[in-house]
Scaffold this active site. Structure first.
Site, PDB file in Angstrom:
ATOM      1  N   GLU A 209      35.189  37.169  35.982  1.00  0.00           N
ATOM      2  CA  GLU A 209      34.367  36.544  37.009  1.00  0.00           C
ATOM      3  C   GLU A 209      34.200  37.529  38.151  1.00  0.00           C
ATOM      4  O   GLU A 209      34.810  38.611  38.154  1.00  0.00           O
ATOM      5  CB  GLU A 209      34.997  35.226  37.486  1.00  0.00           C
ATOM      6  CG  GLU A 209      36.370  35.391  38.123  1.00  0.00           C
ATOM      7  CD  GLU A 209      37.071  34.051  38.365  1.00  0.00           C
ATOM      8  OE1 GLU A 209      36.870  33.116  37.588  1.00  0.00           O
ATOM      9  OE2 GLU A 209      37.839  33.965  39.336  1.00  0.00           O
ATOM     10  N   HIS A 247      38.120  30.210  43.415  1.00  0.00           N
ATOM     11  CA  HIS A 247      39.292  31.073  43.284  1.00  0.00           C
ATOM     12  C   HIS A 247      39.380  32.033  44.458  1.00  0.00           C
ATOM     13  O   HIS A 247      38.369  32.568  44.908  1.00  0.00           O
ATOM     14  CB  HIS A 247      39.199  31.913  42.001  1.00  0.00           C
ATOM     15  CG  HIS A 247      39.407  31.117  40.751  1.00  0.00           C
ATOM     16  ND1 HIS A 247      38.914  31.521  39.539  1.00  0.00           N
ATOM     17  CD2 HIS A 247      40.060  29.957  40.527  1.00  0.00           C
ATOM     18  CE1 HIS A 247      39.260  30.639  38.615  1.00  0.00           C
ATOM     19  NE2 HIS A 247      39.940  29.671  39.196  1.00  0.00           N
TER      20      HIS A 247
END
Lengths: 302, 395
Positions: A209, A247
């Site tokens: 990511e 995150h």
């Protein structure tokens, strides 16, 4: 074969008396994980789901011969718990806890220098060797046994990918969720190296990511070091710069860490990257076919 | 979390860092009073917004008289500044920093961040101060110097002086520059900053070293240790929907479009935004509802997405692991009760994909309690295409 954990791995649950820990201890036991001890300071002598509780990791390891632990301790205390596991000489510590301060993790990494323990996480779903052992919160039914090694920065994308593979008749040796924090114990390259050395793993799937450049580093490592085919997916193509996407580590900062850069690096290393999250399974299948090992990896779906 | 420049400078001052004298002003009168108090030959009037690039956007003015301070303060307060970091809609200026001017001889760049790979704080500096460091890094990486700091001992004096020499500080200023580096490292450690950036750091004509601008970012996970920093939060700088979401323990980022999504897990949420865009949609938001699926929380999520008429359609993408699909389904039923007058509709099309734990029960709940506008998706690809089609057909 598999990596890091198997049916014989003896496991300690740190923070076992907490609500989430107790819930997941039950799930891990049901999966077949050999949980031999729990640790909560001050609760020695109790049992949780039949597992004896100790005051310290050192006591627990000494009494039971455990070599691995999984941590469900609140963020304020989790760095301390990791260091306790390291100090006790465990081979593997898996930290599920989210929101550990970054500077606490800087300390942890310093403390771990020169010691033998491997840390997975924090802020991760854990690790699961199909049908043998799971440390963490990965739902037991998402993956079937097979020959693909899965490494991912995201929890739900690990489940999603494993499930797509299962439906495509492709199984997994071990899934490793390395976690969404910027400073962590195990990165893509570490996991890929282990999969590369594992005879039972024929191919790898990595799910990255935005944020940092671990995917770019992994791409370069793959190109130079492994003959096993690798497929990939990168989340966050539409993420705006400077915004944390859930995150702590998923942030494009100073123009770096974009999905486009990562995909370009992976493609340059000859790695096929799924167009969308819905096509991860197909991309793995294609990668296996291209490498001529699809038949060795495919098992008809029951 | 971010704070304003004037707040960053207060923190720096408390750690002994040399910053220009100055004061925050929320009105023209306060600006004039602050300038009078400073009594400096040159006064700088600086717009305070949470975005870089203020100088280029006309947010920093040099005043030689009190009258000029008044003119600039009047001009800037209430003005919407558009910089490369604010997005096209810009940010309204609600406060100013009134500061004494400095006689600049040379400008530098200096910052401290945590390096992911080495798990160490890295000090980065360049002689190319006052410009975008990203540009320097891309075009002339050899002009950026780095020192990695061992967390066990902190920034060593030899590292600081080596950096000061690398930057070619004159002998009279080397020790001042090195001392400031040590102080700034202490700020990062002491306040759990994710970044400390001084751009520019200046050498003055009398060989003084000053942090002329200051940007501090804080590690959200460590804010529990710093209630004084939390106090500094300026909620007017943040997206109202993001604030409401944070209060409800939802991870939400407004992306400005009209196809909303509600997902569990940050990675899947990012990937869902991507797939909506891939099939021609204009994503409204990133939204991670997290590991539990409390119906009330899901109802709040729906309200946030729909607020102000932003969402013209919603894609619910749930992979039930820890989350249970039946609870999410109940949440959608609950949301309809709270949101609509009739208690069983949602004003925009909702495409729902449930997979994983208790999926059959979840589907059954939505089948047995028909909510107008809610349809089930067969697959993720199909669901994403369908919601985009429905939204685009409506506009």
């Amino acid at each position: 074969m598999s990596i890091l954990v198997n049916k014989d791995t003896k496991v300690i649950v740190q923070g076992i008396t907490g609500k989430a820990a107790t819930f997941h201890t039950k799930q891990m036991l049901a999966y077949g994980t050999k949980i031999v001890a729990g640790v909560t300071p001050g609760k020695a002598g109790q049992t949780v789901e039949g597992v004896p509780v100790f005051n310290s990791v050192r006591d627990a390891a000494k009494e039971t011969g455990a070599t691995a632990s999984v941590i469900y301790v609140p963020a304020k205390f989790a760095a301390d718990s990791i260091m306790e596991g390291v100090e006790a000489g465990l081979d593997l510590v898996v930290c599920i806890t989210e929101h550990i301060p970054v500077l606490d993790m800087v300390k942890v990494r310093k403390y771990m220098e020169g010691k033998k323990t491997r840390l997975i996480g924090p802020n991760c779903p854990g690790i699961m060797t199909t049908g043998e052992c799971k440390l963490g919160i990965i739902p037991g039914n998402v993956q079937s046994k097979g020959h693909v090694g899965l490494v991912s920065r995201s929890g739900t994308l690990t489940y999603e990918a494993a499930f797509q593979l299962k439906n495509a008749g492709i199984g997994i040796t071990t899934s490793v969720g390395i976690g969404g924090d910027p400073v962590k114990g195990t990165d893509f390259i570490d996991a890929l190296k282990l999969f590369n050395e594992d005879e039972d793993t024929y191919a790898m799937l990595m799910i990255g990511e935005i944020g940092g450049n671990a995917e770019e580093d992994a791409a370069a490592w793959i190109k130079a070091n492994t003959k096993k085919p690798v497929a990939a997916f990168i989340a966050g193509r539409q993420a705006p710069p400077g915004k944390r996407m859930g995150h702590a580590g998923a942030i494009i900062a100073g123009g770096k860490g974009t999905a486009a850069d990562k995909i370009a690096a992976l493609n340059e290393a000859g790695i096929m990257v799924a167009d969308t999250v819905a096509h991860i399974g197909e991309t793995v299948v294609e990668t296996l076919k291209k490498a001529g090992i699809y038949d060795k990896c495919y098992k008809p779906v029951a | 979390m971010n704070i304003h420049e004037h707040q960053s400078k207060e923190i720096l001052r408390a750690f002994g860092v040399n910053v220009p004298r100055g004061k925050a002003a929320f009105s023209v009168d306060e600006a004039i009073a602050a300038a009078k108090e400073l009594n400096a030959p040159v006064t700088v009037v600086k717009a305070q917004i949470h975005a870089g690039g203020r100088g280029k956007a006309g947010g920093v003015k040099i005043a030689k008289t009190i009258d000029e301070v008044k003119t600039y303060a009047t001009e800037l307060l209430g003005k919407v500044l558009v910089t490369h970091q604010t997005g096209p809609s810009g940010k309204e200026v609600r406060r100013l920093l009134i500061e004494e001017g400095s006689k600049i001889k040379k400008e530098f760049y200096l910052s401290f961040v945590v390096d992911r790979q080495t798990a160490k704080v890295v000090m980065m500096a360049s002689t190319e101060g006052g410009v975008e460091i990203e540009k320097v890094a891309a075009e002339t990486p050899e002009k950026i110097f780095k020192e990695y700091i061992d967390p066990a001992v902190g920034l060593m004096p030899f590292q600081a002086s080596r950096m000061a020499y690398a930057l070619n500080f004159p002998p009279a200023a080397v020790r001042k520059a090195a001392a400031m580096m040590g102080q700034l490292y202490n700020v990062l450690i002491g306040k759990d900053c994710s970044q400390v950036e001084i751009n520019p750091l200046v050498l003055t004509e009398d060989d003084d070293v000053i942090a002329l601008d200051a940007k501090l970012n804080f590690d959200d996970s460590a804010l529990f240790r710093h209630p004084d920093v939390v106090e500094m939060r300026d909620k007017t700088e943040e997206d109202p929907k993001e604030l409401t979401a944070a209060a409800a323990d939802l991870n939400y980022v407004n992306l400005g479009g009209n196809v909303a999504c509600m997902v569990n897990g940050a990675g899947l949420a990012m990937a869902t935004v991507d797939i909506l865009k891939h099939y021609g949609g204009n994503p409204a938001n990133f939204l991670d509802v997290g590991g539990d699926s409390d119906p009330q929380k899901i109802a709040t999520a729906f309200k946030i997405m729909l607020d102000g008429g932003q969402a013209k359609g919603i894609f619910v993408n749930i992979f039930g692991g820890i989350n249970k699909c039946d609870q999410v389904a109940e949440g959608i039923v609950e949301a309809a009760k709270i949101i609509s007058d009739d208690g069983k509709s949602i004003p925009v099309p909702v495409v729902v994909l449930l997979e994983g734990t208790n999926v059959e029960r979840g589907r059954e709940i939505l089948k047995n309690t028909p909510i107008a506008n809610v349809i089930m998706a067969p697959t993720m690809e199909g669901g994403a295409k369908e919601i985009v089609r429905l939204v685009n057909a409506d506009n």
